[in-house]
Design an enzyme around this catalytic site. Structure first.
Site, mmCIF file in Angstrom:
data_model
loop_
_atom_site.group_PDB
_atom_site.id
_atom_site.type_symbol
_atom_site.label_atom_id
_atom_site.label_comp_id
_atom_site.label_asym_id
_atom_site.label_seq_id
_atom_site.Cartn_x
_atom_site.Cartn_y
_atom_site.Cartn_z
ATOM 1 N N CYS A 13 61.215 -41.223 -38.394
ATOM 2 C CA CYS A 13 61.450 -42.056 -37.203
ATOM 3 C C CYS A 13 60.448 -43.190 -37.136
ATOM 4 O O CYS A 13 59.397 -43.177 -37.787
ATOM 5 C CB CYS A 13 61.304 -41.219 -35.924
ATOM 6 S SG CYS A 13 62.348 -39.764 -35.820
ATOM 7 N N ARG A 41 65.549 -38.394 -44.218
ATOM 8 C CA ARG A 41 66.572 -39.393 -43.923
ATOM 9 C C ARG A 41 66.243 -40.093 -42.612
ATOM 10 O O ARG A 41 65.509 -39.563 -41.769
ATOM 11 C CB ARG A 41 67.952 -38.749 -43.836
ATOM 12 C CG ARG A 41 68.146 -37.833 -42.632
ATOM 13 C CD ARG A 41 69.623 -37.554 -42.387
ATOM 14 N NE ARG A 41 69.844 -36.607 -41.291
ATOM 15 C CZ ARG A 41 69.859 -36.938 -40.009
ATOM 16 N NH1 ARG A 41 69.631 -38.184 -39.647
ATOM 17 N NH2 ARG A 41 70.090 -36.023 -39.079
ATOM 18 N N ASP A 464 46.811 -83.189 -43.101
ATOM 19 C CA ASP A 464 48.122 -83.542 -42.557
ATOM 20 C C ASP A 464 47.968 -84.389 -41.299
ATOM 21 O O ASP A 464 47.285 -83.992 -40.343
ATOM 22 C CB ASP A 464 48.907 -82.272 -42.236
ATOM 23 C CG ASP A 464 50.313 -82.577 -41.764
ATOM 24 O OD1 ASP A 464 51.180 -82.790 -42.621
ATOM 25 O OD2 ASP A 464 50.535 -82.605 -40.536
#
Length: 514
Positions: A13, A41, A464
């Site tokens: 989970c 799973r 920049d």
């Protein structure tokens, strides 16, 4: 994403799952694949497999990270572990050992899990046949799909499809619609605003979507990003947009879980619509889309690091869903950045569009297929081999200076020859140093490529002009590149995120003053 596996149930989970197993029955894993390898799973309640995120963000050694990046780009779909190991400078045996130590699974297992999870999303989100899903996810056929799905999820494909909620099935008219999960908050409008100023004409576009009443049942509103791409040799068009149940201007869908301020995990999705003659191996196209959008990036660490900064903190608070856009096509993005040297964004877009128009593959037949109406797309951007093969004469007459032609062709040749690996996981300093060895590439270009193409969160093009002007607005006086570099020191290791907030704030201010 760390998960918790419960030995008594065989289920893993998310950390925020409402299930409360006894602590002594819980084993923690650094990622879902490691839990799956050990026989667990996914939980059917919290659906950890639907959560955005990437194994590439794990804290692992550089060779392992480089291999994970290649796996995420689909490298093992066409190569074996020996070839992957050779790319990162290891033997296959040593690479497997490092993967099992740091990730908890072998490279092949991770690639198989990647395909299985993508197939699961197609089972849940589409009505494609299992044979079509197998091809789309990179499996050889339905039997291999069945084995992989059953191994990972402990249910057959048929059983999983029967479990999806009523009404979850998509509309397949006019393309295949998929959900792109993201880690909330996520501001799609900020992405489209950023990308609109940088699109390559003929290759990509940002358009306003019609209102819902004009869409003939297609449930999306607001801006959309559209682009051309190729999958298995077939040209196609991708459209990314907000679902209709997402409030314009919001950072997450308006559907909320009962008793919670957050939406259900499954509703935190953008819509991706793919127009292709075949859906074979679209898993790689979806991965590229997620990379460009930055949907797998977790905004929590950079937000926490920058929130208290007196300069950047207020900007972070105003735009919590902002992400650093990366690239759909690494080479295309690198060339777009090189073309942008010393000219405006608009001029760079025009020049890059000319490259695509001359050397790109035509896709005119697809331009009418989009559900929101025709889009101005006509070309695939040329790959490195095509641009390198065209040479300087291929760019003659397009308005470039000879120096810029030499730089563009030089980068193309370096990438095509393998001298420069745009998928490498080298550290920022190594990437910048290697790029700066190429003729015509300086620190500004190298840092932007490191940010957009290589995904370095600490890249920062201090020279920049847009960044300097944005900071000047905040501090009230001119700022040089060296002064900005010093100002940015407290923003490490998330200077790229800080830069994105500065660009975003400057764009908003410019828009407000028009």
């Amino acid at each position: 994403m760390q998960v918790s596996a419960v030995r008594t149930t065989g289920i893993y989970c998310r950390a925020d799952c409402s299930a409360q197993p006894l602590p002594h029955n819980v084993t923690h894993y650094s990622n879902p694949v490691a839990a799956e390898v050990n026989g667990f799973r996914p939980c059917l309640h919290c659906h950890p497999e639907r959560r955005a995120g990437s194994l590439a963000d794990l804290d692992v050694p550089a060779p392992v990270q480089a291999a994970l990046l290649r796996i995420n780009d689909g490298f093992l779909d066409d190569h074996d572990e020996e070839a992957l190991a050779a790319h990162v400078g290891y033997s296959a045996r040593q690479l497997r050992r490092l993967f099992e130590l740091h990730v908890g699974a072998t490279p092949t297992t991770i690639a198989r899990s990647r395909r299985a999870h993508f197939a699961r999303s197609l089972i849940d989100d589409t009505d494609l046949t299992f044979a079509q899903i197998a091809c789309a996810a990179g499996f050889t056929g339905p039997r291999q799909l069945h084995r992989a799905i059953t191994s990972v999820f402990c249910f057959t494909p048929t059983e999983l499809r029967s479990k999806r909620r009523r009404g979850e099935g998509p509309r397949l008219d006019g393309g295949l619609v998929l959900g792109i999960p993201y880690l909330a908050p996520y501001d799609f409008e900020a992405f489209t605003s950023h990308q609109a100023a940088r699109v390559i004409p003929g290759v990509e576009a940002v358009t306003a979507y019609p209102t819902a009443s004009d869409l003939k049942g297609f449930d999306s509103t607001g801006p959309r990003y559209v682009r051309s791409f190729a999958a298995c040799g077939h040209p196609g068009i991708a459209e990314v947009m907000l679902p209709a149940d997402t409030a314009v201007g919001a950072h997450w869908p308006t559907k909320a879980v009962s008793g919670s301020n957050w939406p259900d995990e499954a509703t935190r999705r953008l819509q991706l619509r793919l127009h292709l003659p075949t859906y074979d191996s679209i898993i790689d196209a979806v991965s590229r889309c997620r990379a460009l959008l930055g949907t797998d990036a977790d905004p929590a660490p950079p937000t926490a690091a920058l929130a208290d900064d007196p300069l950047i903190g207020p900007l972070v608070g105003e735009a919590p869903g902002l992400r650093v856009p990366r690239s759909w096509d690494r080479f295309e993005t690198a060339i777009r950045i090189v073309v942008n040297q010393q000219i405006s964004l608009a001029a760079a877009s025009t020049m890059a569009g000319r490259i695509a128009q001359r050397l790109g593959t035509p896709i005119d037949a697809l331009s009418e297929c989009c559900e929101g109406g025709p889009v101005p797309l006509s070309r695939l951007f040329p790959d490195a081999a095509t641009l390198a093969g065209a040479g300087p004469s291929g760019l003659a007459g397009l308005g470039f200076t000879q120096r810029r032609i030499d730089t563009v062709v030089g980068v193309a040749r370096a990438v095509a020859s393998g001298e420069v690996d745009l998928c490498a996981a080298d550290n920022l300093e190594a990437v910048v140093a290697q790029l700066c060895e190429l003729p015509g590439i300086g620190p500004w270009t190298a840092h932007l490529i490191a940010m957009r193409v290589y995904g370095h969160d600490d890249a920062f093009p201090a020279s920049d002009l847009g960044l300097r002007r944005a900071v000047e607005q905040l501090v009230g006086h001119p700022v040089s590149a060296s002064e900005l570099e010093a100002l940015a020191e407290p923003w490490r290791p998330y200077r790229a995120w800080a830069a994105q907030h500065l660009w975003h704030a400057a764009a908003r201010q410019a828009s407000a003053t028009r």
